[in-house]
Design an enzyme around this catalytic site. Structure first.
Site, PDB file in Angstrom:
ATOM      1  CG  HIS A 426     -23.183   9.282 -20.318  1.00  0.00           C
ATOM      2  ND1 HIS A 426     -23.761  10.495 -20.053  1.00  0.00           N
ATOM      3  CD2 HIS A 426     -23.752   8.412 -19.438  1.00  0.00           C
ATOM      4  CE1 HIS A 426     -24.619  10.391 -19.071  1.00  0.00           C
ATOM      5  NE2 HIS A 426     -24.639   9.136 -18.676  1.00  0.00           N
ATOM      6  NE  ARG A 427     -16.339  11.048 -25.375  1.00  0.00           N
ATOM      7  CZ  ARG A 427     -15.492  10.956 -26.395  1.00  0.00           C
ATOM      8  NH1 ARG A 427     -14.178  11.090 -26.171  1.00  0.00           N
ATOM      9  NH2 ARG A 427     -15.920  10.718 -27.614  1.00  0.00           N
TER      10      ARG A 427
END
Length: 454
Positions: A426-427
């Site tokens: 999710h980064r």
């Protein structure tokens, strides 16, 4: 003279290896490039050829020992020269540098320190193993035993994984060879021999029935335990998965897909004689769909470079395929998968499968990877939450194909359905980007003709 051979760098910054078995003993005469031993790294079983011609003087490690790169492994008496006298530090360094660096060993270590990992092209770090399976060990037919005496002094013919498997079971391959005759010994031969001699008990693991040493019988009222050393691929996999799980924020999304059209296409291609030499199955089509979808969704093919403070977008697709082997889970790579046609993808996957089954996957073939696929469907599993291989931003788990009632053109019909599970970092990847990628893959599987639009 007395020549010492140190464990070389076997590639990709591997720092140690376990001695699986010695193929020579002190006093044996060896030729240049004769295989000395089999060692197991965190990625592959490797045969070490001799850099000298002479006589084995000393083995510095026993089978089962773990040896660091650069540590003494074996010493030789090399005829024709006087023994070395103790050298000054500078001379010793020069002698060490002059030691032969054989093909396949990588660069010789400059010191006793652990070698630094080499950078991956595009800034990506080497990938470790994924957490599920796609390849199933090749079955071997057990032929009726025949009595044949093996040639004295000749090593029974088998592959490195089979020899390692026999060692774990305590089976002497020479005895197996005496039963089966003059042919290559397979894992099934070893298991059959072990079962006949009562040396093992059968268990079932995710790759199918295998044999493992039976635990000692426990006394009444006593609870028995078996302890297995954590090393090799299992140790490497555990470290990589812990690092990934606690470094990259994982998100998993699921999508159930009607793959009836894809399965019909595969049946048609299998009936085409001109494609008979290409094994085109569901995984091949899925791999092709993933490569196409990554072109439209580059964030799923990117790398988070913490040290540089950068997101690295890879303009190539090195596609990892998670595989379960006798040694554990590995992820061999199909390089530049975006350039392959459907038949090219089939051939690449077939070669990868054959190499993995034979236990011949090299460390270089496991390094890197920008995105991975893991096929949990081969075990009848529908969905899961796969852990990202370190350095990758996405991994797709492929579920089993099942016939089930589904809405189709306004009616309920039996359709062939599959669930896709996408885990992403999710980064690098927002939820919308992950959903778009998964939808692109699903669209191709639902309507294979859409691939022409990509």
């Amino acid at each position: 003279m007395n020549a010492e051979f140190r464990l070389p760098d076997l590639g990709e910054g591997l720092t140690e290896a376990e001695v699986v078995q010695w193929l020579v003993q002190p006093g044996d005469a060896v030729a240049l490039n004769q295989t000395l031993a089999e060692v197991e790294t965190a990625k592959a079983v490797v045969e070490l050829p001799s850099p000298y011609e002479g006589t084995v003087a000393t083995l510095h490690a026993a089978a089962g020992d773990t040896v660091a790169v650069g540590a003494p492994l074996i010493a030789f008496d090399v005829a024709g020269e006087e023994p070395r006298t103790p050298a000054a530090p500078a001379e010793a360094a020069a002698q060490e540098k002059a030691q032969p660096n054989l093909v396949g060993y990588g660069a010789a270590p400059a010191s006793g320190q652990r070698p630094a990992r080499r950078a991956r092209r595009g800034g990506a770090t080497p990938a470790a193993a994924a957490d599920a399976d796609v390849l199933v060990a090749a079955p071997h037919d057990v032929l009726p035993p025949s009595v044949a005496e093996p040639v004295v002094g000749e090593r029974p013919r088998s592959t490195p994984p089979v020899r390692a498997h026999a060692k774990r079971l305590g089976v002497d391959l020479a005895l197996v060879a005496a039963e089966i005759g003059d042919r290559v010994i397979t894992r099934a031969d070893v298991d059959a021999y072990a079962e006949r001699t009562g040396a093992t008990g059968a268990i079932t693991v995710e790759t199918g029935p295998v044999f493992s040493p039976a635990p000692p019988a426990a006394a009444p009222g006593e609870r028995a335990q078996t302890r297995i050393p954590i090393k090799g691929v299992r140790k490497h996999t555990a470290q990589a998965m812990v690092h990934s799980a606690f470094t990259a924020p994982h998100v998993t999304t699921f999508h159930t897909v009607d793959v009836t059209a894809t399965m019909e296409l595969i049946d048609q291609l299998k009936g085409d004689r001109s494609l008979a030499e290409h094994r085109i199955g569901p995984l091949v089509v899925i791999a092709k769909a993933v490569a196409l979808a990554l072109g439209r969704n580059p964030s799923l093919n990117a790398t988070w470079d913490e040290a540089a403070g950068e997101i690295v977008h890879n303009h190539f697709v090195d596609l990892g395929i998670a595989a379960a082997t006798e040694r554990g889970l590995i992820v061999p790579i199909i390089r530049d998968a975006e350039r392959l046609s459907l038949t090219g993808m089939a051939d690449a996957l077939a070669q990868l499968t054959q190499t993995a089954r034979a236990g011949q996957t090299s460390p270089a073939e496991l390094a890197g990877g920008t995105f991975s696929i893991t096929n949990i469907g081969v075990f009848g599993i529908d969905a899961g939450t796969p852990i990202l291989p370190p350095g990758q931003s996405g991994i797709l788990a492929v579920g089993a194909v099942r016939r089930q009632p589904w809405e189709h053109r306004g009616e309920i019909a039996l359709r062939q359905m599959m669930t896709l599970s996408l885990s992403f970092d999710h980064r690098l990847v927002d939820g919308a980007e992950g959903a778009r990628f998964l939808k692109d893959v699903a669209d191709i599987l639902e309507q294979p003709g859409r691939a022409l639009l990509y």
